[in-house]
Design a protein around this motif. Sequence first.
Motif, short mmCIF file in Angstrom:
data_model
loop_
_atom_site.label_atom_id
_atom_site.label_comp_id
_atom_site.label_asym_id
_atom_site.label_seq_id
_atom_site.Cartn_x
_atom_site.Cartn_y
_atom_site.Cartn_z
N ASP A 98 7.74 3.92 1.54
CA ASP A 98 8.62 4.54 0.55
C ASP A 98 9.93 3.77 0.43
O ASP A 98 10.65 3.56 1.41
N GLY A 99 10.21 3.29 -0.79
CA GLY A 99 11.43 2.53 -1.03
C GLY A 99 11.21 1.03 -1.16
O GLY A 99 12.14 0.30 -1.52
N GLN A 100 9.98 0.57 -0.91
CA GLN A 100 9.70 -0.87 -1.01
C GLN A 100 8.36 -1.09 -1.68
O GLN A 100 7.31 -0.67 -1.16
N LEU A 101 8.38 -1.74 -2.85
CA LEU A 101 7.15 -2.08 -3.55
C LEU A 101 6.31 -3.05 -2.73
O LEU A 101 6.82 -3.73 -1.83
N LEU A 102 5.04 -3.13 -3.07
CA LEU A 102 4.18 -4.10 -2.38
C LEU A 102 4.67 -5.52 -2.57
O LEU A 102 4.44 -6.39 -1.72
N SER A 103 5.39 -5.76 -3.67
CA SER A 103 5.95 -7.09 -3.92
C SER A 103 7.06 -7.43 -2.94
O SER A 103 7.47 -8.59 -2.81
N GLY A 104 7.59 -6.42 -2.27
CA GLY A 104 8.71 -6.60 -1.36
C GLY A 104 10.04 -6.15 -1.93
O GLY A 104 11.01 -5.98 -1.20
N ASP A 105 10.09 -5.96 -3.26
CA ASP A 105 11.33 -5.50 -3.90
C ASP A 105 11.62 -4.06 -3.54
O ASP A 105 10.70 -3.25 -3.39
N ARG A 106 12.92 -3.75 -3.40
CA ARG A 106 13.31 -2.36 -3.17
C ARG A 106 13.19 -1.58 -4.47
O ARG A 106 13.46 -2.11 -5.56
N ALA A 107 12.80 -0.34 -4.38
CA ALA A 107 12.65 0.49 -5.57
C ALA A 107 12.76 1.96 -5.21
O ALA A 107 12.35 2.38 -4.12
N GLU A 108 13.32 2.72 -6.13
CA GLU A 108 13.37 4.17 -6.00
C GLU A 108 12.30 4.77 -6.90
O GLU A 108 12.38 4.69 -8.12
N PHE A 109 11.26 5.33 -6.29
CA PHE A 109 10.17 5.90 -7.07
C PHE A 109 10.60 7.21 -7.72
O PHE A 109 11.22 8.06 -7.07
N MET A 110 10.24 7.36 -8.98
CA MET A 110 10.52 8.61 -9.70
C MET A 110 9.23 9.31 -10.10
O MET A 110 8.91 10.38 -9.60
N THR A 111 8.47 8.68 -11.00
CA THR A 111 7.22 9.27 -11.46
C THR A 111 6.19 8.19 -11.78
O THR A 111 6.55 7.05 -12.09
N SER A 112 4.94 8.58 -11.74
CA SER A 112 3.84 7.79 -12.32
C SER A 112 2.89 8.77 -12.98
O SER A 112 2.60 9.84 -12.42
N GLU A 113 2.42 8.42 -14.18
CA GLU A 113 1.47 9.29 -14.85
C GLU A 113 0.33 8.47 -15.44
O GLU A 113 0.52 7.32 -15.84
N ALA A 114 -0.85 9.07 -15.43
CA ALA A 114 -2.04 8.43 -15.98
C ALA A 114 -2.60 9.30 -17.10
O ALA A 114 -2.78 10.51 -16.93
N TRP A 115 -2.86 8.67 -18.23
CA TRP A 115 -3.49 9.32 -19.36
C TRP A 115 -4.87 8.70 -19.53
O TRP A 115 -5.01 7.47 -19.53
N ALA A 116 -5.89 9.54 -19.68
CA ALA A 116 -7.24 9.04 -19.91
C ALA A 116 -7.84 9.79 -21.10
O ALA A 116 -8.17 10.97 -20.98
N PRO A 117 -7.94 9.12 -22.25
CA PRO A 117 -7.55 7.73 -22.50
C PRO A 117 -6.03 7.60 -22.63
O PRO A 117 -5.31 8.57 -22.48
N SER A 118 -5.57 6.38 -22.92
CA SER A 118 -4.14 6.11 -23.01
C SER A 118 -3.49 6.95 -24.09
O SER A 118 -4.14 7.47 -25.01
N TRP A 119 -2.17 7.09 -23.98
CA TRP A 119 -1.41 7.87 -24.97
C TRP A 119 -1.57 7.31 -26.37
O TRP A 119 -1.56 8.06 -27.35
N ASN A 120 -1.72 5.98 -26.50
CA ASN A 120 -1.90 5.38 -27.83
C ASN A 120 -3.23 5.82 -28.45
O ASN A 120 -3.30 6.11 -29.65
N VAL A 121 -4.27 5.85 -27.64
CA VAL A 121 -5.58 6.30 -28.13
C VAL A 121 -5.52 7.78 -28.50
O VAL A 121 -6.08 8.20 -29.51
N CYS A 122 -4.85 8.58 -27.67
CA CYS A 122 -4.72 10.01 -27.96
C CYS A 122 -4.02 10.23 -29.30
O CYS A 122 -4.44 11.08 -30.10
N GLU A 123 -2.97 9.47 -29.54
CA GLU A 123 -2.24 9.58 -30.80
C GLU A 123 -3.12 9.16 -31.97
O GLU A 123 -3.14 9.80 -33.02
N ARG A 124 -3.87 8.07 -31.77
CA ARG A 124 -4.76 7.59 -32.82
C ARG A 124 -5.84 8.62 -33.16
O ARG A 124 -6.16 8.86 -34.32
N ASP A 125 -6.40 9.22 -32.11
CA ASP A 125 -7.48 10.20 -32.29
C ASP A 125 -6.99 11.56 -32.75
O ASP A 125 -7.78 12.38 -33.23
#
Length: 221
Positions: free
Chosen positions: A85-112
């Motif tokens: 927590d606080g360090q990306l796999l790349s090694g860079d420091r980061a403060e995590f806030m959110t991650s979200e997954a859309w299936a399908p993507s939000w662009n496809v949902c908008e199109r459909d």
Amino acid sequence: MQFHDREYEVYAILGSPAASPPWVHSTWVEVSAALDPLMQTARDRPAVRSDQLRPKPGSPNQRAISFGRIGWNELGARKWTHKEDGQLLSGDRAEFMTSEAWAPSWNVCERDGLAPDVYFVVKSQSDFPTLNFSSTCILASASDLGSESTAQARRSAEAIATVLQAAARGYCVRPWGRTIEGSTSYSNAINDLFIVGLFKPGPLDGERVSLSIFKDTWASF
């Protein structure tokens, strides 16, 4: 059917502070494995987006980290997940806030003109260190995908709750959004719950973690 009318099986999971956060890569491997069978039922490929900040002075816009296109796969996960927590796999420091997954993507949902088949979000609660839970996860699976998808959504939610040593877990059935009276617009969308609408108004600090802190009617699962 309008975009927001689609009905969902919705699961909310509050992760224990004793568990490794779901954005830590080793934990995400388990969480994503639980979600994979459900994501495969979607009508098109999932897409992920993650909001994280660099730990330096400046506004959130100035500190925002750009991850580019993130796919639902190991290569995509390695862009945004943390070694610890606080360090990306790349090694860079980061403060995590959110991650979200859309299936399908939000662009496809908008199109459909159709809300997603599956939606998942994880939010850090690190801004409130006195809470008795450290993460919030919401999983929503469209009810019209059939009985097997409904059963898989329950299995996925139960597996995630186990991985995160859930402090509380809730289930409900609801539409993607709720129509605003006298209007064709809607509010209280599922993808807004991690920001507002999941919990009752008022401070949660020090509150006993149970379904009693949830707004609306949720059942345990």
